[in-house]
Structures are given as C-alpha cells and as structure tokens.
Design an enzyme around this catalytic site. Structure first.
Site, PDB file in Angstrom:
ATOM      1  N   THR A  75     -10.291  -1.866   9.640  1.00 56.66           N
ATOM      2  CA  THR A  75      -9.749  -2.963   9.267  1.00 56.66           C
ATOM      3  C   THR A  75     -10.496  -3.763  10.501  1.00 56.66           C
ATOM      4  OG1 THR A  75      -7.860  -2.187   8.483  1.00 56.66           O
ATOM      5  CG2 THR A  75      -7.803  -4.679   9.079  1.00 56.66           C
ATOM      6  N   THR A 121      -9.604  -6.357   5.515  1.00 57.69           N
ATOM      7  CA  THR A 121      -9.587  -4.762   5.517  1.00 57.69           C
ATOM      8  C   THR A 121     -10.325  -4.379   4.276  1.00 57.69           C
ATOM      9  OG1 THR A 121      -8.519  -2.833   5.664  1.00 57.69           O
ATOM     10  CG2 THR A 121      -7.200  -4.420   4.647  1.00 57.69           C
ATOM     11  N   SER A 174       1.323  -3.405   3.102  1.00 55.25           N
ATOM     12  CA  SER A 174       0.459  -3.418   4.528  1.00 55.25           C
ATOM     13  C   SER A 174       0.959  -3.413   5.530  1.00 55.25           C
ATOM     14  CB  SER A 174      -0.740  -4.537   4.246  1.00 55.25           C
ATOM     15  OG  SER A 174      -1.671  -4.518   5.256  1.00 55.25           O
ATOM     16  N   GLY A 218      -5.893  -1.072  12.753  1.00 53.16           N
ATOM     17  CA  GLY A 218      -5.367   0.116  13.108  1.00 53.16           C
ATOM     18  C   GLY A 218      -4.244   0.787  12.392  1.00 53.16           C
TER      19      GLY A 218
END
Length: 593
Positions: free
Chosen positions: A415, A433, A479, A500
């Site tokens: 991302t 991302t 997400s 991450g």
C-alpha cells in the site's frame, strides 16, 4: 546487465542462495532502501531523512513514498495548486514508479480538513465486489476457503477500482489547478522512462514467478525473459496513453468505453482464475462521502476514516483505552508502556474482527465502539501488570440486535500513503492500495489491477453465525487503512498514515504516541522501531532496539516474534512551522517550502 528471469525462478525453487539474492535486492527490511532521488533538491531531502532530520518549511509540505512522485506534487504546490491537486499528480506518478503498491487499478481512502472552514471530510474510494459475487466466492466446491494465493492471482480477486474516481472527486471539490496538467509529469515519465528503484527491482525479483503468469504483466516486468535492474530506465507507453485519456476526457473514460472493456476482458480472461467483474460494475461505481470518526485523546482530537475502513475506529479505540495511563512518564522503551499499547490493540482488534465491515451492508455500532462509557469500561481491563491471558469482543451499545461471528481476514501490506498540507491551510491524508504486492498480477493498459476482494473473509459464516466482512455483491471489503489528521482546538497538528496491511493501525498509533506523548519530532516518530500486537503475538521489529524488549515482554506473558516490519509512515507536524517525516524503511521523502 539483466538477470534471466526464468533461470532465477527455477533456481529460487531449487536452492536458497539466489532466493536470498532476490531478497537482498529489496534491501533489508527496517533499513534504508537505496537512493532513487533524481535532482539535488530531492537528494537533499533523502539525505535529511537518512540522517534522521525532519524536512522543514513554512508554506507547504508533502511526504510520500517516492522522491520522483514527491517532486511532481511539489511542482503543483509551488504553482499555487492545492493539496488535492498535488495528490492527483503524486498518485499518477506513484502508479508508475511503485506499481506494486498502488495505482489506477486500486482504491483509496482520503481524509481532508478544509483550511477555510475547518470542516473534516472523508471520501471512500474503496473497491467494490462485482454484482455477480457471492459469499462463497473464495471457497472450493466443498465450501472450504481457498489458499490465499490461489484466490489472489488472477481475475477472481479483482474489485471495481476506486482510485481514479476518488482523484477526480477530490479535484472537483478542492482543486484549483487545471485537471489535465496534473498528469503531465506522469505522462512524461511513462513515455521517456524512469529509473527503476531498488525496492521495485527487488519486489519484481521476489515475485517473478507470479508476475510471469500473465502475458501483459510478464512482458512489462520481465521483458526479454529477464529481471529489472536497479537504475535501468523503464518505459510504459500504455500507461501514458491511459493517463492522456483521463486527462482529456476525465475518469468517465475509465469507467465506460474502451478502458472499461479492456479491464473486464482482462479480468474475465485471466487464465486459470477468471473473475466476475462486468462493465456494469464499473459503470455504477461511486465514491462515497462518509462521516469522519473523531475520537478525543488527551488534549487532541484524532480524526480518521470510518467503515468500511476499520482504521479510524480501531486507532481511536486504542488511543481511548490508553488515555488514563501516563505513557509520557513511562517512555518509549518501557515494557509496561508496550504492555498497555499491545493489550489495548488486542482489545480493539477483537471488536474490529466482530463488528467492523461495510456499513452499507452490515449495521456497525460506530458510536457505541468509541462511546466514552464503553471505552472507560474496556480500559479497566488494562489495570493489571501482566499481559491479558485472553481478549474477547465487548458489547458496545447499539440500536440493533447483532449476532456476528469473529473473523480474522487476510490483509497484506502493499500500500502507499500521502500526507500533504498547502499554502491555503488545507490538510490531506490519503492511503491508497492494490492490496498484495502487484495486486492480482493482472495488467491492462499499463496498470495493475487490485486483488482487493481477498480483504473479505473467505468464510461467510462461523458455526452458522454470519461474518460481518463476508463477500456480498456491490460490497466494499473491510480495510485497515488509517489516513489520519490530529487536531488541537480544531486546528491540524499532525497528518499521518502508513501502508502495512492490518499492521497499519499499530504503525499509525505508534507514530501518534511517539509524537504527542513522547515529544519526538515527526521524523523520529516515523523512524522509531515498530512494535505491534494484533491477535496475541507481540511482533518486534528485527534489527532495532525493539528486539531488546523481548525478554521483558515474554516475562509479562507474551509470545514474542522478532521479524521485519516495513511500515511506510509519512507524517507532517503543523505548528509555528511545518515539519515532515518519511519512513526510512522505504524510499519516500518529505519536502516543503
């Protein structure tokens, strides 16, 4: 001279020596990733980052994941553009120079504070599931979940991209610059070529086998059957053509017409793992404006993205649980401080796994999860001296009767994050991302398509109880992206976010606590070792002083794992002046005037 790709692939699977060579090409995680800056100004910014010094400015600041992309945004800001204008230019270049992380084929969340009104707006550009999807999308004929990469690689994992629509929506709301001109730098770089960075070269080496599966992807990343080399000039004329179309016709040309048809053909024609995306799915896509999630923390207010992102709620919960404790007095190297942070995270992640999903499809107790009384009650669980032996979701107040199963879904860390403030006082925090590195590995018209649908739970139920984050037609997967703006008395004092995967939440919390409680400047805050506990195991960043805390944390009752933890934090502090910090674990920089 390029290494032969197929030879590398075969050798990787027959012995460890060349696999380690490929890993080294990425650069040791937790250390610097090589130099990719192209001008004296960008090189100076990179040198400041490597020396641990924040960038300083008075008028505007930008921090993002690649110096060339930062340079494109800087030119827009110097010419009088807004943070929204600069974001468009930066994202267009990032899709070219770090295609493994984000791009036109992915999605994004954006948090904006207006410099004139002080209003906080959040925009949801998350991908959506095709209308032909169903809760068993990632299950085999026996109803068992597919192996992760069996689901990821190919068309089955591709959701409707949201990033192009979000770029245009932000520009229409807050831009001042000419839309078409914002793509000039990305188009030039795509046509003339850009230098391959150490991170891109290394990521291609590690993923060569999967990248070789589809013709367009193979021909771009493994041209002449060989690996990319650091510093070689890579051209992408197909991407330039796509950007030229968006510049001249707007993003409507992405969601209908030839581009849309090519996307659908690539998804449905992905050999071995075709997907269900249709032209109708693209045509009906919309960016959603969501209510911001703002949570008090000491004298500050921390504002982030609500569902379908779990970022704002989970970051807010963790900080709220920690508020009664004097972290400042404990300091950053205190095992007790990290016990509190780790167990607060575990409690928040327990709630995340049960309750958080796309609120257009599942009722989410947003207010209940961050209510003062609920947070205070949950915070009492942290009053001991040792690790909590177990954690469970709480029961937040809600006006619905909820019966949901717990869920831990895959979410992998490829991302990017962009933080910008402009001369008009606007603040922008955007995380974008394509999910896994190189997404679905399906490439069309010069850009990669996401594998975002694998952020859904692969199971629809657990022992007959539905999972909130199950696949459903038109739904947006949960997400962990956590673009964040921190305010004091309504004025922004920090802009922050990170890539991450599900560790994003811990990375952002670390940076906020390091800056606000431990009084580190933003460069020190993003550079500080990472320590994350999501589901019980305490992950400590290898090669840093965090690993030295392992014995103390084990004595408190934790299972400890020492491993690389490649955050990509980009942060700006705002006060009498502007300071920018870029994560030294990646290639980004901060730059301002």
């Amino acid at each position: 001279m390029r290494l032969p790709a197929i030879g590398l692939i075969l050798f990787v699977f027959s012995g460890a020596a060349l696999a380690q060579q490929a890993a080294d090409a990425v650069a040791p995680e937790g250390e610097g990733t090589g130099r990719v800056a192209a001008t004296p100004e960008l090189e100076a910014a990179q040198a400041a980052r490597d020396a641990g010094r924040p960038a300083e400015a008075r008028e505007w600041m930008i921090a993002a994941a690649n110096p060339v992309a930062v340079g494109a945004g800087a030119r827009v800001l110097r010419a009088g553009g807004t943070a929204a204008d600069a974001m468009v230019a930066v994202q267009a270049v990032l899709g070219l120079v770090e295609p493994q992380s984000s791009g036109l084929g992915g999605g994004a969340f954006l948090v904006w504070q207006d410099g004139a009104t002080g209003e906080i707006t959040t925009l949801d550009g998350r991908e959506t599931a095709p209308l032909a999807a169903n809760p068993r999308l990632f299950q085999d004929k026996n109803g068992e979940p597919l192996d992760f990469y069996d689901a990821v690689v190919g068309g089955l994992s591709v959701g409707v991209p949201g990033t192009p629509a979000l770029m245009q929506e932000a520009h229409e709301r807050w831009g001042r610059s000419d839309w078409a001109g914002l793509f000039d730098e990305a188009i030039r770089l795509a046509e003339e070529g850009f230098e391959v960075s150490p991170r891109l070269a290394g990521m291609v080496a590690l993923d060569a086998l999967r990248l070789s599966r589809f013709k367009a992807t193979r021909e771009y990343f493994l041209s002449d059957n060989s690996l990319l080399e650091v510093g070689e000039v890579l051209r992408n004329p197909a991407y330039a053509d796509t950007l030229r179309t968006l510049a001249s016709q707007g993003v409507g040309a992405f969601y209908a017409g030839d581009i849309a048809r090519d996307i659908v053909a690539a998804v449905q024609g992905a050999a071995g793992n075709p997907g269900r995306l249709s032209e109708v799915d693209l045509a009906i896509y919309q960016v959603r404006e969501r209510a911001a999630v703002c949570v008090p923390y000491r004298v500050w207010e921390v504002c982030g993205m609500g569902p379908p992102s779990s970022g704002g709620l989970t970051v807010g919960q963790i900080l709220g649980l920690l508020e009664p404790f004097d972290l400042a007095a404990m300091g950053p190297k205190s095992a007790q401080a990290w016990r509190l942070i780790g167990d607060a995270s575990r409690l928040a992640f327990a709630d995340r796994g049960r309750y958080m999903a796309d609120e257009d499809f599942v009722p989410v107790p947003v207010k209940g999860l961050i209510a003062k009384e609920y947070i205070e009650e949950r915070s009492q669980l942290l009053q001991g001296d040792d690790a909590l032996p177990e954690v469970a979701p709480g029961r937040p107040e809600f006006d619905h009767s909820l019966n949901l199963a717990d869920d831990i879904s895959f979410e992998f860390p490829s991302t990017t994050h962009i933080s910008i403030t402009d001369r008009y006082g606007n603040a922008l925090s955007m995380t974008s991302t394509i999910e896994n590195a190189f997404g679905s590995r399906v490439m069309v018209r010069g850009f990669l398509l996401n594998n975002e649908l694998t952020d859904f739970s692969f199971r629809s139920h657990e022992e007959g109880v539905p999972i909130a984050n199950r696949v459903e037609p038109g739904k947006r997967p949960r997400s962990s992206m956590a673009p964040t703006i921190v305010l004091k008395d309504g004025v922004p004092v920090m802009i922050v976010g990170s890539p991450g995967g599900s560790r994003i939440i811990g990375y952002v919390v670390k940076a906020i606590i390091a800056h606000l409680d431990w009084k580190m400047d933003v460069q020190q805050a993003v550079s500080m070792p990472n320590m994350v506990n999501r589901f019980g195991v305490f992950d400590l960043e290898a090669g840093t002083w965090a690993a030295d805390l392992a014995p103390d944390l084990e004595a408190l009752g934790y299972e400890v794992r020492i491993a690389p933890m490649v955050s990509g934090l980009h942060a700006i502090s705002l006060g009498e002046g502007l300071r920018g910090g870029a994560d030294p674990r990646r290639e980004g920089i901060a730059l301002g005037d």
